[in-house]
Structures are given as C-alpha cells and as structure tokens.
Write a protein that holds these residues in place. Structure first.
Motif, mmCIF file in Angstrom:
data_model
loop_
_atom_site.group_PDB
_atom_site.id
_atom_site.type_symbol
_atom_site.label_atom_id
_atom_site.label_comp_id
_atom_site.label_asym_id
_atom_site.label_seq_id
_atom_site.Cartn_x
_atom_site.Cartn_y
_atom_site.Cartn_z
ATOM 1 N N CYS A 240 0.812 -1.271 -0.032
ATOM 2 C CA CYS A 240 0.225 -0.140 0.028
ATOM 3 C C CYS A 240 0.741 1.262 -0.194
ATOM 4 C CB CYS A 240 -0.918 0.011 1.328
ATOM 5 S SG CYS A 240 -1.650 1.677 1.307
ATOM 6 N N CYS B 244 0.320 3.471 3.286
ATOM 7 C CA CYS B 244 0.752 3.342 4.736
ATOM 8 C C CYS B 244 2.063 2.159 4.849
ATOM 9 C CB CYS B 244 -0.488 2.713 5.382
ATOM 10 S SG CYS B 244 -0.895 1.126 5.253
ATOM 11 N N CYS C 195 -6.641 -1.352 0.820
ATOM 12 C CA CYS C 195 -5.668 -1.788 2.004
ATOM 13 C C CYS C 195 -6.501 -1.915 3.195
ATOM 14 C CB CYS C 195 -4.851 -0.681 2.080
ATOM 15 S SG CYS C 195 -3.697 -0.916 3.672
ATOM 16 N N ASN D 77 1.670 -0.832 4.120
ATOM 17 C CA ASN D 77 1.116 -2.197 4.622
ATOM 18 C C ASN D 77 1.527 -3.191 3.142
ATOM 19 O OD1 ASN D 77 -0.075 -4.534 5.161
ATOM 20 N ND2 ASN D 77 -1.881 -3.591 4.222
ATOM 21 N N CYS E 81 -4.964 0.842 6.268
ATOM 22 C CA CYS E 81 -5.444 2.288 6.475
ATOM 23 C C CYS E 81 -6.535 2.598 5.630
ATOM 24 C CB CYS E 81 -4.162 3.165 5.802
ATOM 25 S SG CYS E 81 -4.181 3.003 4.007
HETATM 26 ZN ZN LIG Z 1 -2.541 1.303 3.568
#
Ligand SMILES: [Zn+2]
Ligand SMILES: [Zn+2]
Length: 288
Positions: free
Chosen positions: A220, A223, A246, A225, A249
């Motif tokens: 992502c 963020c 995601c 991730n 977030c």
């Molecule tokens: Zn994210």
C-alpha cells in the motif's frame, strides 16, 4: 461548382478522442468526460507556453535529496509566471464551477484570492512546501484558516502544467528507479492511479505532477502495508482495470492493467473510465 469539400476536422490528441469514445459507450459518464476534456485542453494550452525550468541543484545534490526521501522539485525551480498562473487558476475554477464540481460560495472565495494583490503567491508557496514532503513540512498547515477545502483541488489542477514541466526535465537528469516510497519523487504528492506494465511491474502515477515511479505490486503506497492477507485486490470483468484496497489504512488505489490491453495506459482517460470503480471501492468500506 464552387463548393469546396468540407475541411477535415483537426486531428485531436488521442486522449481526447478516447474520451469521446468513452462518452459514447457510457453516456452516464458524459458530464465527467466533458469536464475532463475541458481541463485537459486548458492544461495542454498552458503547458505549451511554460518555459523550460532552470534546475538550480547539482546532480550530487539531487542524489542526496532523493536518498533523504525529499522531493526533487523545489518551489523556486517551478517555472511559474504569476500572470499565467492566475489565469490558469481562474480557468480551472471556472471549469469546475461549470460542471458543479465546485460550490458557488467556494468559487467566489477562491476567485477573490486571485483578484486581490499578491496573496495567491504566498498561498501557493506555503501549500506546495507543506504538501511536498520537504523536511519539516506539515500538511495540516497547508492553507490559511478560513479557506475552503476545495482549494486543494483547484491548486492541484492549476499547478499541474507548471509542475509537470519541472518533473519532465528532472526525470531526464535523475534516476528514480531506486525510489521505493509511496509519495512522488518529484513533488512529494500522493499517487492517485497506477499502471500495471506488460512486464507485471506496478507504476504509481502522481496525482499532482503526473510523474510515474515503480513501486511494490502489492504494497500500500499510503501506509506501506505489505501483508498480502491485508490487501484486497479485484479486477473488472474485462480485466482492464484493478482496484487495491488496503485493510490497514482503508484507502484504495485504482490501476490500468496493460498486460493484455489493446492500448497503452492513458491516465486522463482511465481515471474517468474507472469512476464506477470508486463507487464499488467505497461501498466495500475504502476511501480514496
Ligand atoms: Zn494502507
Ligand atoms: Zn508529483
């Protein structure tokens, strides 16, 4: 016989022609397409007269800036002619207003900014510095109190022709292939679209200067991730577009999948063609 054959219409840029086809195929997108054509034609006119920017940084300074995660385009390096910028700002606001993408009160307030003195100059500089990922930047303080949130949208669009020119020139001087951050290496803004290349890489597209950079296919950008179990990805039935949501977030990103496509990505077209996907993503609980 004095009748001359009708003059053939001037060849349109392919993006505009594709947008017109999209409108025929999906009449429900007509207003969005017309607004996009107006914006693209206006930005194209402006960009054609923007001078080549003077980049004041030396190559080693650019490398150091990049290593530190900072944006490469400094405010002073954007070839901004303020008379031209004011015109572009006004025309952008006019187009958004005409298509009801800007409230009448916001429109009046924003127009006031380019009428009175030089205040727009300091507003643009502060906004750019606060949102470009510069060291110590604070995006929360991007605009003076009391200005409408829609200022962001108008500034993003009005600054684009000037900023895109800077990014273009810098892209020829700096290698950004090692850049692995979620924000734009040139202006620090967020990606708002992506392209899956025929080779399977994912390139993010900056929502402000339209530069592209390669980024992890399933990470992502908002963020960072990268837990595959917490990324939800789905494609349109024709396989042309894909959405990544995601689950950390809760933001999402749309992409054009060029792997089996009949044409290359055209961000100005694809962002409009995928408007129905925004609704689908929001329905699943993600936000843009
Ligand atoms: Zn994210
Ligand atoms: Zn950018």
């Amino acid at each position: 016989m004095t009748d001359r054959p009708p003059r053939p219409p001037r060849a349109e840029p392919r993006e505009i022609a594709e947008l017109r086809q999209l409108k025929d195929a999906q009449p429900e997108l007509a207003a969005a397409v017309d607004m996009q054509i107006a914006l693209l034609e206006m930005q194209r006119r402006v960009q054609a007269r923007v001078p080549l920017p003077w980049i004041s940084l030396e190559p080693e300074q650019l490398v150091a800036l990049q290593a530190a995660g900072g944006r490469l385009v400094r405010f002073g390096d954007i070839p901004l002619d303020w008379t031209d910028f004011r015109l572009t700002f006004r025309q952008t606001a006019d187009i958004l207003r005409r298509f009801d993408a800007l409230e009448p009160e916001d429109y009046e307030q924003l127009m006031g900014l380019v009428r009175e003195g030089n205040q727009i100059e300091s507003i643009v500089e502060r906004w750019y510095e606060a949102t470009s990922g510069a060291v110590g930047a604070d995006a929360a303080g991007r605009a003076p109190d009391g200005l409408p949130a829609s200022l962001d949208q108008v500034l993003v669009l009005a600054l684009r022709p000037f900023l895109a020119r800077s990014a273009e020139v810098l892209a020829q001087r700096v290698d950004v292939s090692g850049w692995n951050r979620g924000h734009c290496p040139f202006c620090g803004w967020e990606p708002d679209f992506a392209v899956i290349t025929p080779g399977g890489d994912r390139r993010l597209v900056c929502g402000r200067c339209t530069a592209q950079w390669t980024f992890g296919s399933l990470t992502c950008p908002y963020c960072a991730n990268d837990d595959l179990a917490r990324i939800t990805s789905f494609a349109t039935r024709d396989g042309r577009y894909r959405v990544y949501g995601c689950d950390v977030c809760h933001r999402y990103l749309k992409a054009y999948d060029a792997r089996n496509a009949s044409r290359p990505a055209m961000v100005g077209v694809d962002t409009i063609a995928t408007l129905p996907l925004d609704a689908a993503a929001i329905q699943r609980g993600y936000s843009g």
